[in-house]
Design an enzyme around this catalytic site. Sequence first.
Site, short mmCIF file in Angstrom:
data_model
loop_
_atom_site.label_atom_id
_atom_site.label_comp_id
_atom_site.label_asym_id
_atom_site.label_seq_id
_atom_site.Cartn_x
_atom_site.Cartn_y
_atom_site.Cartn_z
N ASP A 76 0.81 -1.22 0.00
CA ASP A 76 0.00 0.00 0.00
C ASP A 76 0.84 1.26 0.00
OD1 ASP A 76 0.91 -0.54 2.58
OD2 ASP A 76 -1.05 -1.08 3.33
N ASN A 145 -7.69 -3.72 14.46
CA ASN A 145 -9.04 -4.11 14.01
C ASN A 145 -8.96 -5.24 12.98
OD1 ASN A 145 -8.11 -2.88 11.71
ND2 ASN A 145 -9.63 -1.24 11.65
N HIS A 147 -7.22 -5.38 10.28
CA HIS A 147 -7.02 -5.06 8.87
C HIS A 147 -5.72 -5.67 8.37
CE1 HIS A 147 -4.94 -0.97 9.95
NE2 HIS A 147 -4.02 -1.86 9.67
N GLU A 152 -9.84 -2.46 5.46
CA GLU A 152 -10.48 -2.26 6.75
C GLU A 152 -11.68 -3.21 6.88
OE1 GLU A 152 -9.01 -0.43 8.86
OE2 GLU A 152 -8.13 1.34 7.93
#
Length: 254
Positions: A76, A145, A147, A152
């Site tokens: 990313d 979380n 990800h 997400e």
Amino acid sequence: MQRFRIREGLDVVVVEDDAGFASFAADQVCQLVQEKPDAVLGLATGSTPLGLYAELVKRYEAGLVDFSQVRTFNLDEYVGLDGDHPQSYRQYMRQHLFDKVNLRPENTHLPSGTATDLWAEAARYDALLKELGPIDLQILGIGENAHIAFNEPGTPFSSRTHVVDLTESTIEANSRFFASRDEVPRQAITMGIASILEARHVMLLAQGIKKAEAIRLSLEGQTTPEVPASALQTHPSVLVVVDKPAASQLTILR
Ligand code: F6R
């Protein structure tokens, strides 16, 4: 170091300390590059792989590994940050790995966060992955979380490279790398979950108690887009490298 098998193709290695963590992860990369000198590596940024990259640099300097034919794809990049920006992921990679080993710059790939048409850039990245891939070993960190890359919770498992709005929790977590929270970009361009699952092998790295819940849900919970890393349960070859705090909620260890 202890090794557990959750199921065929999903192994967990619990390491004792930071040095063991970096060294075990580096062993996996070096072994692959020795067997396949033109291997394609999938790379992550963030705090977790820093020890691994430092160890790879050390082994390169000792003449133990040669990256001259290796190709790399990063997961990313932040939207709006040029590759020269100090907080861009291209700069991170240059600082911690690319400029310190004999990787050829033209063999290192990241999506561009400053393309005028970001969706065209996402399509270009997918096409390049298809042309040069599959990735032999995808290195992943995990968010609190769960990800993976910037996928997400709620991201479909069928997703390919795409532009995402970062969640408040990710902006908060990543603000530690910026002078202030306001400077953290609000969007990123990220490989999708389907692209990640196409890698031949995946190595998921996690350290610290803050990752314990995400690790438990991802490896032992339901496979659901609400827990992006749970998609890895459907992959045939995943090695999870964790320290004791990150492993502490796994029932397999109790
Ligand atoms: C980085 C990335 C992220 C991180 C994750 C964990 O390229 O894709 O998914 O792996 O946010 O970050 P750290 O390692 O900083 O806890």
